[in-house]
Design a protein around this motif. Structure first.
Motif, PDB file in Angstrom:
ATOM      1  N   CYS A  88       0.832  -1.211   0.000  1.00 51.00           N
ATOM      2  CA  CYS A  88       0.000   0.000   0.000  1.00 51.00           C
ATOM      3  C   CYS A  88       0.864   1.258   0.000  1.00 51.00           C
ATOM      4  O   CYS A  88       0.393   2.317  -0.388  1.00 51.00           O
ATOM      5  CB  CYS A  88      -0.939  -0.003   1.199  1.00 51.00           C
ATOM      6  SG  CYS A  88      -2.119  -1.364   1.130  1.00 51.00           S
ATOM      7  N   TRP A  89       2.078   1.134   0.442  1.00 51.02           N
ATOM      8  CA  TRP A  89       3.066   2.194   0.284  1.00 51.02           C
ATOM      9  C   TRP A  89       4.050   1.702  -0.753  1.00 51.02           C
ATOM     10  O   TRP A  89       4.538   0.580  -0.671  1.00 51.02           O
ATOM     11  CB  TRP A  89       3.802   2.477   1.587  1.00 51.02           C
ATOM     12  CG  TRP A  89       3.104   3.443   2.482  1.00 51.02           C
ATOM     13  CD1 TRP A  89       2.098   4.291   2.162  1.00 51.02           C
ATOM     14  CD2 TRP A  89       3.377   3.649   3.859  1.00 51.02           C
ATOM     15  NE1 TRP A  89       1.719   5.015   3.258  1.00 51.02           N
ATOM     16  CE2 TRP A  89       2.496   4.652   4.311  1.00 51.02           C
ATOM     17  CE3 TRP A  89       4.291   3.102   4.755  1.00 51.02           C
ATOM     18  CZ2 TRP A  89       2.489   5.105   5.622  1.00 51.02           C
ATOM     19  CZ3 TRP A  89       4.288   3.568   6.054  1.00 51.02           C
ATOM     20  CH2 TRP A  89       3.398   4.552   6.470  1.00 51.02           C
ATOM     21  N   LEU A  90       4.357   2.537  -1.698  1.00 55.38           N
ATOM     22  CA  LEU A  90       5.256   2.152  -2.777  1.00 55.38           C
ATOM     23  C   LEU A  90       6.694   2.123  -2.253  1.00 55.38           C
ATOM     24  O   LEU A  90       7.229   3.156  -1.859  1.00 55.38           O
ATOM     25  CB  LEU A  90       5.118   3.156  -3.925  1.00 55.38           C
ATOM     26  CG  LEU A  90       5.759   2.791  -5.241  1.00 55.38           C
ATOM     27  CD1 LEU A  90       5.157   1.519  -5.809  1.00 55.38           C
ATOM     28  CD2 LEU A  90       5.585   3.930  -6.224  1.00 55.38           C
ATOM     29  N   PRO A  91       7.331   0.950  -2.232  1.00 54.93           N
ATOM     30  CA  PRO A  91       8.723   0.880  -1.788  1.00 54.93           C
ATOM     31  C   PRO A  91       9.621   1.713  -2.709  1.00 54.93           C
ATOM     32  O   PRO A  91       9.395   1.776  -3.919  1.00 54.93           O
ATOM     33  CB  PRO A  91       9.069  -0.604  -1.893  1.00 54.93           C
ATOM     34  CG  PRO A  91       7.761  -1.324  -1.916  1.00 54.93           C
ATOM     35  CD  PRO A  91       6.797  -0.373  -2.575  1.00 54.93           C
ATOM     36  N   SER A  92      10.628   2.322  -2.151  1.00 51.44           N
ATOM     37  CA  SER A  92      11.507   3.196  -2.945  1.00 51.44           C
ATOM     38  C   SER A  92      12.193   2.433  -4.072  1.00 51.44           C
ATOM     39  O   SER A  92      12.416   2.987  -5.146  1.00 51.44           O
ATOM     40  CB  SER A  92      12.537   3.882  -2.054  1.00 51.44           C
ATOM     41  OG  SER A  92      13.347   2.925  -1.393  1.00 51.44           O
ATOM     42  N   ASP A  93      12.499   1.143  -3.869  1.00 51.68           N
ATOM     43  CA  ASP A  93      13.161   0.380  -4.930  1.00 51.68           C
ATOM     44  C   ASP A  93      12.198  -0.006  -6.060  1.00 51.68           C
ATOM     45  O   ASP A  93      12.640  -0.418  -7.127  1.00 51.68           O
ATOM     46  CB  ASP A  93      13.862  -0.864  -4.368  1.00 51.68           C
ATOM     47  CG  ASP A  93      12.940  -1.807  -3.637  1.00 51.68           C
ATOM     48  OD1 ASP A  93      12.197  -1.353  -2.741  1.00 51.68           O
ATOM     49  OD2 ASP A  93      12.949  -3.010  -3.940  1.00 51.68           O
ATOM     50  N   TRP A  94      10.898   0.165  -5.867  1.00 55.81           N
ATOM     51  CA  TRP A  94       9.916  -0.080  -6.926  1.00 55.81           C
ATOM     52  C   TRP A  94       9.679   1.170  -7.760  1.00 55.81           C
ATOM     53  O   TRP A  94       9.169   1.101  -8.868  1.00 55.81           O
ATOM     54  CB  TRP A  94       8.568  -0.481  -6.333  1.00 55.81           C
ATOM     55  CG  TRP A  94       8.451  -1.837  -5.745  1.00 55.81           C
ATOM     56  CD1 TRP A  94       9.452  -2.652  -5.283  1.00 55.81           C
ATOM     57  CD2 TRP A  94       7.237  -2.550  -5.526  1.00 55.81           C
ATOM     58  NE1 TRP A  94       8.932  -3.809  -4.792  1.00 55.81           N
ATOM     59  CE2 TRP A  94       7.578  -3.774  -4.919  1.00 55.81           C
ATOM     60  CE3 TRP A  94       5.906  -2.259  -5.771  1.00 55.81           C
ATOM     61  CZ2 TRP A  94       6.611  -4.712  -4.564  1.00 55.81           C
ATOM     62  CZ3 TRP A  94       4.953  -3.202  -5.413  1.00 55.81           C
ATOM     63  CH2 TRP A  94       5.306  -4.415  -4.825  1.00 55.81           C
ATOM     64  N   ARG A  95       9.999   2.332  -7.223  1.00 54.62           N
ATOM     65  CA  ARG A  95       9.575   3.610  -7.803  1.00 54.62           C
ATOM     66  C   ARG A  95       9.954   3.766  -9.285  1.00 54.62           C
ATOM     67  O   ARG A  95       9.116   4.109 -10.112  1.00 54.62           O
ATOM     68  CB  ARG A  95      10.123   4.771  -6.991  1.00 54.62           C
ATOM     69  CG  ARG A  95       9.469   6.089  -7.352  1.00 54.62           C
ATOM     70  CD  ARG A  95       9.668   7.143  -6.296  1.00 54.62           C
ATOM     71  NE  ARG A  95       9.371   6.729  -4.943  1.00 54.62           N
ATOM     72  CZ  ARG A  95       8.152   6.662  -4.406  1.00 54.62           C
ATOM     73  NH1 ARG A  95       7.110   6.961  -5.127  1.00 54.62           N
ATOM     74  NH2 ARG A  95       7.984   6.293  -3.159  1.00 54.62           N
ATOM     75  N   ALA A  96      11.200   3.507  -9.649  1.00 53.22           N
ATOM     76  CA  ALA A  96      11.638   3.702 -11.045  1.00 53.22           C
ATOM     77  C   ALA A  96      10.872   2.783 -11.996  1.00 53.22           C
ATOM     78  O   ALA A  96      10.435   3.212 -13.070  1.00 53.22           O
ATOM     79  CB  ALA A  96      13.138   3.471 -11.168  1.00 53.22           C
ATOM     80  N   ALA A  97      10.682   1.531 -11.604  1.00 52.49           N
ATOM     81  CA  ALA A  97       9.946   0.591 -12.456  1.00 52.49           C
ATOM     82  C   ALA A  97       8.474   0.986 -12.547  1.00 52.49           C
ATOM     83  O   ALA A  97       7.892   0.978 -13.645  1.00 52.49           O
ATOM     84  CB  ALA A  97      10.092  -0.832 -11.916  1.00 52.49           C
ATOM     85  N   VAL A  98       7.886   1.349 -11.431  1.00 51.56           N
ATOM     86  CA  VAL A  98       6.471   1.734 -11.424  1.00 51.56           C
ATOM     87  C   VAL A  98       6.250   2.989 -12.270  1.00 51.56           C
ATOM     88  O   VAL A  98       5.277   3.074 -13.015  1.00 51.56           O
ATOM     89  CB  VAL A  98       5.962   1.907  -9.976  1.00 51.56           C
ATOM     90  CG1 VAL A  98       4.633   2.651  -9.938  1.00 51.56           C
ATOM     91  CG2 VAL A  98       5.847   0.547  -9.305  1.00 51.56           C
TER      92      VAL A  98
END
Length: 107
Positions: A88-98
């Motif tokens: 429910c919170w976007l992990p920082s390591d997912w941010r670029a891909a998302v």
């Protein structure tokens, strides 16, 4: 849940929720064909390289309910390299891909 699955799928992503009840789905196969909210698009070579590089930075591969107690939150689900996680919170390591996957929904 995701439109197509199998060994040729590179990544599957879903974002749902929010005040308006948004539901976005993106599935990208290894050849660069993407199914984005029911329509097919082809990623350019540079887009695929950028997506692969962003995906390589993902280390958060487990689900969490942290942040789910907020009204009208978004739920993010990422299926990559045999791991499926919902957050429910976007992990920082997912941010670029998302960001790259969500950019496909605006094409």
């Amino acid at each position: 849940m995701f439109a197509f699955t199998g060994p040729d799928v590179l990544v599957a992503y879903e974002r749902s929720g929010g005040f308006a009840g948004i539901e976005e789905r993106v599935t990208v196969d290894v050849s660069g064909t993407a199914l984005v909210n029911g329509r097919t698009i082809t990623l350019k070579d540079a887009e695929m390289r950028g997506l692969r590089a962003a995906l390589d930075g993902i280390v958060t591969t487990w689900s969490s309910t942290a942040g789910c107690d907020v009204a009208d939150h978004f739920t993010y689900t990422l299926d990559y390299r045999g791991h499926r996680a919902t957050r429910c919170w976007l992990p920082s390591d997912w941010r670029a891909a998302v960001e790259r996957l969500e950019a496909l929904t605006r094409r």
